[in-house]
Structure formats: structure tokens, C-alpha cells
Write an enzyme that holds these catalytic residues in place. Structure first.
Site, PDB file in Angstrom:
ATOM      1  N   ALA A  53       0.798  -1.227   0.000  1.00 18.12           N
ATOM      2  CA  ALA A  53       0.000   0.000   0.000  1.00 18.12           C
ATOM      3  C   ALA A  53       0.837   1.286   0.000  1.00 18.12           C
ATOM      4  O   ALA A  53       0.640   2.144  -0.872  1.00 18.12           O
ATOM      5  CB  ALA A  53      -0.988  -0.034   1.166  1.00 18.12           C
ATOM      6  N   ARG A  82      -5.715  -0.361  -8.821  1.00 17.15           N
ATOM      7  CA  ARG A  82      -5.914  -1.356  -7.754  1.00 17.15           C
ATOM      8  C   ARG A  82      -6.981  -0.812  -6.807  1.00 17.15           C
ATOM      9  O   ARG A  82      -6.896   0.332  -6.385  1.00 17.15           O
ATOM     10  CB  ARG A  82      -4.624  -1.581  -6.928  1.00 17.15           C
ATOM     11  CG  ARG A  82      -3.393  -2.082  -7.663  1.00 17.15           C
ATOM     12  CD  ARG A  82      -3.408  -3.575  -7.983  1.00 17.15           C
ATOM     13  NE  ARG A  82      -3.653  -4.465  -6.866  1.00 17.15           N
ATOM     14  CZ  ARG A  82      -2.704  -4.952  -6.052  1.00 17.15           C
ATOM     15  NH1 ARG A  82      -1.442  -4.633  -6.224  1.00 17.15           N
ATOM     16  NH2 ARG A  82      -3.027  -5.765  -5.071  1.00 17.15           N
ATOM     17  N   GLN A 180       4.787 -13.606  -1.868  1.00 21.47           N
ATOM     18  CA  GLN A 180       5.486 -12.405  -1.400  1.00 21.47           C
ATOM     19  C   GLN A 180       6.366 -12.698  -0.187  1.00 21.47           C
ATOM     20  O   GLN A 180       7.222 -11.892   0.159  1.00 21.47           O
ATOM     21  CB  GLN A 180       4.488 -11.294  -1.040  1.00 21.47           C
ATOM     22  CG  GLN A 180       3.815 -10.643  -2.223  1.00 21.47           C
ATOM     23  CD  GLN A 180       2.447 -11.231  -2.476  1.00 21.47           C
ATOM     24  OE1 GLN A 180       2.163 -12.368  -2.066  1.00 21.47           O
ATOM     25  NE2 GLN A 180       1.591 -10.505  -3.147  1.00 21.47           N
ATOM     26  N   ASP A 220      -3.598  -3.018   4.188  1.00 18.71           N
ATOM     27  CA  ASP A 220      -3.844  -2.233   2.978  1.00 18.71           C
ATOM     28  C   ASP A 220      -4.869  -1.141   3.201  1.00 18.71           C
ATOM     29  O   ASP A 220      -4.864  -0.117   2.522  1.00 18.71           O
ATOM     30  CB  ASP A 220      -4.279  -3.152   1.828  1.00 18.71           C
ATOM     31  CG  ASP A 220      -3.096  -3.935   1.300  1.00 18.71           C
ATOM     32  OD1 ASP A 220      -2.763  -4.964   1.913  1.00 18.71           O
ATOM     33  OD2 ASP A 220      -2.469  -3.480   0.330  1.00 18.71           O
ATOM     34  N   ASN A 230      -6.016  -6.906   4.330  1.00 22.40           N
ATOM     35  CA  ASN A 230      -4.607  -7.186   4.056  1.00 22.40           C
ATOM     36  C   ASN A 230      -4.559  -8.429   3.181  1.00 22.40           C
ATOM     37  O   ASN A 230      -5.591  -9.043   2.878  1.00 22.40           O
ATOM     38  CB  ASN A 230      -3.836  -7.377   5.378  1.00 22.40           C
ATOM     39  CG  ASN A 230      -2.326  -7.344   5.191  1.00 22.40           C
ATOM     40  OD1 ASN A 230      -1.800  -6.464   4.499  1.00 22.40           O
ATOM     41  ND2 ASN A 230      -1.625  -8.296   5.771  1.00 22.40           N
TER      42      ASN A 230
END
Lengths: 321, 321
Positions: A53, A82, A180, A220, A230
Site C-alpha cells: 500500500a 488497484r 510475497q 492495505d 490485508n
């Protein structure tokens, strides 16, 4: 952040162009993606050249610089990239305001980014206060320097604790579908912070066996009541942490709090492409016929959160929000 | 199970050899692995040519046939292959007993395997009683025909419900690290049962959003008090199911119950090789430097279990165990 011992940032502006570490190529290759115009910048956000973010916010302010000749159009295409990260919309509105006030776009953007980095450093310092020597900490996804230009949010707390000589061990969920966790692994490896990557499925095992003392993730978007969006899987980790009486902290700058939404039910969740699950590093790992559902985020109700580590303070009581 | 419309089993004995569908090659290729001696059979179990507690038991009885000339040695090398599945030890002891009583080894082994298949069919019939038309069911790992020679345990309930015309939808966790969810996907695809594969991280999202009505998994070993070991991640799903008031069932034959252990703390958990996480279908997905922890199973306390679907009945109360 350190890469091969040198200081780097996840993105920066240079000679009229936005440069970004291409996170799609990590952890294998350190490649720089150049955005020469706002379309390139929108592509970089949408296709996850840049992710996280705060880093998306940083890319967006520079996107506004690249597209300063047509602010309305620029803001519009950036907004469409997004849907989940509040920072994206926050950053665009910030730039619109600055431009309206006649400020220099690049100065305004640079100030925004320096401010993020300072805030992340302070998040780290605040988080460090609750990290005890010897702690084993679980994190999910990458809330690191890559996600925030520098320091990170969740990883800022770990970086500062490590910097201060605390012996900590980090469990990094691999974070399917996009893995990630390997970005977290890469950052921790470069900083020489002891850690291991685990399957997302294994987090509960280690929590139940007393091998995890604390969970820290990024966010986020955080609603007024503390519910937060998130990376998919965060909700699972939070429920299991509570079940095992393990403190669960969310590390995020104030800009991630979205006071326009009352609770998590108002947060729109992105379902992303099948290929995120079916393909890893351009290698197909699922048959053609396999149908998938792929929500990219989930919403964790505030009741599972012990506290929010912000640049101002650790907010332990929701009432303070 | 049906494969391209024909009836198959996960393994069978033919002309003095044990034939197994090589599950390491699925879902891409249907290849048959031949075990000509007990060493081959031990390799097949250890390297997961065959997997799933009941199927491991079935492979082991045929392993005892292959190694019948030196039963002590045969039992010893088979016992060393995998530590978690109770069926393995149950099957070896069964064969030792039969051989001691002078029974024909192959007949005894065939009886054992036919018995498993019958029990799985009955598990399916019992499970079908609690599956309502229109239900969305989450399963974890592959508790299918591949794992039990035929029908499956968790998937037996789904097969029979589908056979009876109930409209059901299955969410299959992909089940990292080994992606056994793709075996479930393959079985469901061959049987034309509507389903989708999801990241393990997404199960909580769908549960919280009311898109999952029931969870059914298999089990590798069930202690006297109902605690059970199953594929890593099962514990997470069970906790989240309970948190969302979603019934959580364990489907397993009586042979999976190990009355010699009081509770789950006595179940030994295997930590398996790094490459299970780092390599998928011979493709490396993690850098060389990445350190991992890789527990293959976890233990779910009985308090998270709504009931145990066995071939005899659905056991809802632990006291009945």
C-alpha cells in the site's frame, strides 16, 4: 534497505522518470523498471511491478508528476489500477490538492515519499518497544521496504529491533498465491536477520506449538472500527493467533486508516486472475482444466487485533481510532 | 474411481508385482509405478508414489507379500518409511498375524484391500446423510480414491452425495507444500463434480463470507480423545471453521483410530525436506539461500471436530470413541 550492503529504495524519481525495483523479478533478479509516463506508472501498479500500500501511494505521486499536464485524466487512470490500498487514493488526492495550491509537483511528490519513509522508520521505533529480546515473530506477505519505499511497516519493527541488537527470529509465510514471503525472505537475508520461510498452512502448527510469540502484519486499508484489509490469509493467521493467545499487531501508517468507512464490510475485495495461482515465475504448476477462485485480500475484524503500530503511537484501544 | 470414464484403483497386485498409480506424476501424467520387491514398495511409500493413510496401508500389505520370504526384515523396512499414518503399522501387524496363522499372504492382502474399499464406500454412505443438496464443502489435501485405493474418505462422502444427485460444490485447498489439492481437483474433474481450487490462505475468506457450509477432511491418525493428525494446515481450517460456526467433519475408517495414544501430543510429526517447498514439478520456485521449516502434518484437537464419519457410523460424541 540494504542490498548487497548498499542502501536502496524500492522506487525513486530520476531525470524525469520513475524508476522502480521490478518486484515481479525478485527475489531472483534485481531489475529496474522505468516509467516514462503515467500509463507506464499505471501498468507498474496494476501488474505489481510495485506492490504494498505505501509503495503504491509513492508510485502514484510520481505518476501524478509524470501526468501533470492532464491531472484529471492522470488521476482517473491511476485510480483504476488497484481497488484495495487506501494509500493510492490518499496519494492522488494529496497531489491534486498540492497542484491546486500551485506547488511544484516534483517537490510535493518528493515530500510525500520522504514523509512515508520517516513514518515507516517511526513505526519501526514504536514497534521495537514491544519486541522483546529472543522473540519469534510471524509475518505474512511482504510489509517490507519493497512495500513502502524503505524500512517497511511490519518489517520496520523487525529491522529496528535487529538494529538495536535484539536476537529475534522471523517466520515468513510464503504467502500464496504470489509468494510475497520470498520478498520478505530476500529482505531479511540481505539484512542478515535470522528467519525461515514456511508454508502458509504451517503457521498454525508453529503457533500452537509455542514457537511464535507475536504476529505482525501490514495492512492495505483500515476501517474506522479497526477492521482491516490485508493480503489473503491474514484473517486466518489472526484468528489462530487469538485462539493461541498470541498478540497480533498491525503495523501501518496513519494514511492507511480510512475514516470514510465504518467497518470492514465496506472494503471492496479484488479477485485476481487465475494465473496468479496457476503460474509461478512463468512456470505453470496447475493443469489447464483447473478452475480457481482467487481473492487477493481478506478483511480481519478488529476483535482479533491486539494493537495498531503507527508512526505516532501504538493504538491498543479501538476507541482511540 | 473413474479415469476417462473407466474404473480404476490407486494400486493393485498383478502377476507377482505391485502396481501403483504414480501420484508424483499426477495430475499431468497417468503413469504406473511397478514394485517388484519390498525395497521398491518401501521407496514408493517413502517417496510418495503412493500417499494417504489407507493407501499406504494397502501398499504395505502387498509389500509384505513381496517380502514374504523374510517377514521380520520386510516389516522392519516398511515400518521405517513414514511415521505418521497409523494404517501403515496396522497393515503390517495384520499381515504378521495372518502369516503366523498360516494364511495365504496374497489372499490376506487382497482381503485387506477389499475391506478398505468397502469401508470407504460405507464412509461415503454415512457422510452422504449429513450432506444437504446445494451445500458448499471445503476439503483440504487429497482424501480421495488415490489416498485409499478407491472412493476416498472425505471424497467418498462427496462422491456418494454426487452419485445420489445432490448438487454440491467443492472448494479444494491447493494444500501447499505438495499441492495435493490438485489430486483432489483431478479426481473431481474426472467425476464431473463442480469445484474450484483455492489458495490455502483463501479458505478463511470463503468461510467468513458464508460461502462454505461444511468442512470435511481425512485423517492420518486419530488419538483416543479424538485429537487427530492430518496434512499440515488442517488445524488452521478447523479453528477457522469453529470460529465461523461451520461444521467440521473428519472422515476416516476405524483403522485410523489409534487407541494406544491418549491424545494428540503423542503423535510424532514428520518434518520433511526443504525441496518440498522449494521445488514444484521439478521446477525450483525458491532461491538457493531460502531456509524453510516444513512440518508435513499438524494435530487438530478434538474440540474443533463436529464429528467423525466412519464406516460404522458418524461419531458425534467423543465419549463414544
Amino acid at each position: 534497505m540494504k542490498i548487497k550492503g548498499k542502501q536502496w529504495r524500492a522506487l525513486w524519481f530520476e531525470n524525469g522518470e520513475l524508476k522502480l525495483i521490478d518486484q515481479r523479478k525478485l527475489p531472483y533478479n534485481l531489475e529496474i523498471f522505468t516509467a516514462k509516463n503515467v500509463e507506464d506508472c499505471a501498468f507498474a501498479i496494476k501488474e505489481m511491478v510495485v506492490r504494498g500500500a505505501p509503495a503504491i501511494g509513492a508510485a502514484a505521486v510520481y505518476g501524478m508528476v509524470l501526468g501533470k499536464d492532464n491531472i484529471k485524466y492522470t488521476a482517473e487512470i491511476l485510480r483504476k489500477t488497484r481497488p484495495t490500498a487506501n494509500d493510492l487514493f490518499f496519494a492522488i488526492d494529496y497531489m491534486i490538492e498540492k497542484i491546486k495550491n500551485g506547488e511544484n509537483e516534483l517537490n510535493a511528490a518528493n515530500e510525500y515519499v520522504e514523509d512515508i519513509i520517516n513514518r515507516c522508520r517511526r513505526i519501526g521505533e514504536n514497534g521495537d518497544k514491544i519486541i522483546k529480546d529472543g522473540m519469534k515473530i510471524l509475518t505474512h506477505c511482504n510489509a517490507g521496504a519493497l512495500a513502502t519505499v524503505d524500512y517497511g511497516t511490519a518489517l520496520a519493527t523487525i529491522r529496528i529491533a535487529h538494529e538495536k541488537g535484539k536476537k529475534i527470529f522471523v517466520y515468513a509465510d510464503e504467502t500464496r498465491p504470489r509468494l510475497q514471503g520470498l520478498l520478505t525472505d530476500w529482505e531479511l537475508e540481505e539484512e542478515k536477520i535470522p528467519h525461515a520461510v514456511i508454508a502458509d498452512n504451517a503457521a498454525g502448527y508453529f503457533m500452537k506449538n509455542g514457537e511464535i510469540d507475536m504476529v505482525i502484519t501490514g495492512a492495505d486499508r483500515i476501517a474506522k472500527n479497526g477492521d482491516f484489509a490485508n493480503k489473503i490469509g491474514t484473517y486466518e493467521k489472526a484468528v489462530i493467533a487469538k485462539e493461541n493467545n498470541i498478540p497480533f499487531y498491525v503495523a501501518a501508517p496513519i494514511s492507511t486508516f480510512d475514516k470514510s468507512i465504518e467497518d470492514g464490510s465496506q472494503i471492496k475485495i479484488e479477485e485476481r486472475d487465475r494465473k496468479e495461482l496457476a503460474v509461478i515465475n512463468e512456470k505453470t504448476i496447475m493443469p489447464e482444466w483447473t478452475k480457481v477462485r482467487n481473492p487477493a485480500f481478506d478483511v480481519t475484524p478488529s476483535k482479533y487485533v491486539t494493537g495498531y503500530i503507527t508512526e505516532e503511537k501504538i493504538i491498543e484501544k479501538l476507541i482511540e481510532l
